[in-house]
Design a protein around this motif. Structure first.
Motif, PDB file in Angstrom:
ATOM      1  N   MET A 260     -13.385 -18.005  23.699  1.00 20.51           N
ATOM      2  CA  MET A 260     -14.717 -18.511  23.389  1.00 20.51           C
ATOM      3  C   MET A 260     -14.900 -18.577  21.868  1.00 20.51           C
ATOM      4  O   MET A 260     -14.557 -17.642  21.162  1.00 20.51           O
ATOM      5  N   GLU A 261     -15.445 -19.687  21.401  1.00 19.51           N
ATOM      6  CA  GLU A 261     -15.635 -19.799  19.951  1.00 19.51           C
ATOM      7  C   GLU A 261     -16.735 -18.861  19.479  1.00 19.51           C
ATOM      8  O   GLU A 261     -17.635 -18.499  20.229  1.00 19.51           O
ATOM      9  N   GLU A 262     -16.602 -18.454  18.234  1.00 14.71           N
ATOM     10  CA  GLU A 262     -17.599 -17.591  17.606  1.00 14.71           C
ATOM     11  C   GLU A 262     -18.932 -18.335  17.543  1.00 14.71           C
ATOM     12  O   GLU A 262     -18.975 -19.498  17.165  1.00 14.71           O
ATOM     13  N   LEU A 263     -20.008 -17.650  17.914  1.00 19.70           N
ATOM     14  CA  LEU A 263     -21.320 -18.279  17.803  1.00 19.70           C
ATOM     15  C   LEU A 263     -21.809 -18.197  16.368  1.00 19.70           C
ATOM     16  O   LEU A 263     -21.675 -17.167  15.719  1.00 19.70           O
ATOM     17  N   LYS A 264     -22.366 -19.300  15.914  1.00 18.80           N
ATOM     18  CA  LYS A 264     -22.972 -19.338  14.585  1.00 18.80           C
ATOM     19  C   LYS A 264     -24.436 -19.699  14.775  1.00 18.80           C
ATOM     20  O   LYS A 264     -24.761 -20.785  15.229  1.00 18.80           O
TER      21      LYS A 264
END
Length: 125
Positions: free
Chosen positions: A1-5
């Motif tokens: 899962m991509e890092e949330l920004k």
């Protein structure tokens, strides 16, 4: 899962700090802030990779509803999940916000658990 920004948009420095600290405690480290919708749009354009927005409704310059409508009308940002955090708890307001394109809605004051639950709910869809 991509890092949330995250992008937090709220005219209250106190509220931004509460949301910021809650997100930090939940393990999110990429967080931008803006004071109103117009600044939020500027930050969104200037900051690559923002993929979650937490916005207030009642703000000067550009309110949260106008901000949400602008995002949803921009192809580049139209799919970014938006959580509206506001004091407006009237059902008609909630319906209006959902129609404008928010993914979910939290009424202030809220607990960190509620914020986490709403974020998780949005991400699970």
């Amino acid at each position: 899962m991509e890092e949330l920004k995250f992008l937090i948009v709220d005219d209250s420095p106190t509220m931004r700090k509460i949301v910021f600290n809650t997100l930090k405690r939940l393990g999110y480290n990429e967080i931008e802030e803006a004071e109103h919708g117009a600044e939020g749009l500027e930050k969104l354009r200037a900051t690559p990779g923002v993929n979650f927005i937490v916005t207030d409704w009642n703000m000067p310059v550009m309110d949260g509803l106008e901000f949400v409508k602008n995002i949803r009308a921009t192809q580049e940002f139209a799919k970014i999940p938006i959580l509206m955090v506001t004091t407006r708890s009237v059902k008609d307001d909630i319906i209006e916000a959902m129609k404008a394109g928010v993914n979910n809605y939290v009424v202030k004051p809220f607990t960190p658990e509620v914020l986490k639950a709403k974020i998780d709910l949005i991400l699970s869809k």
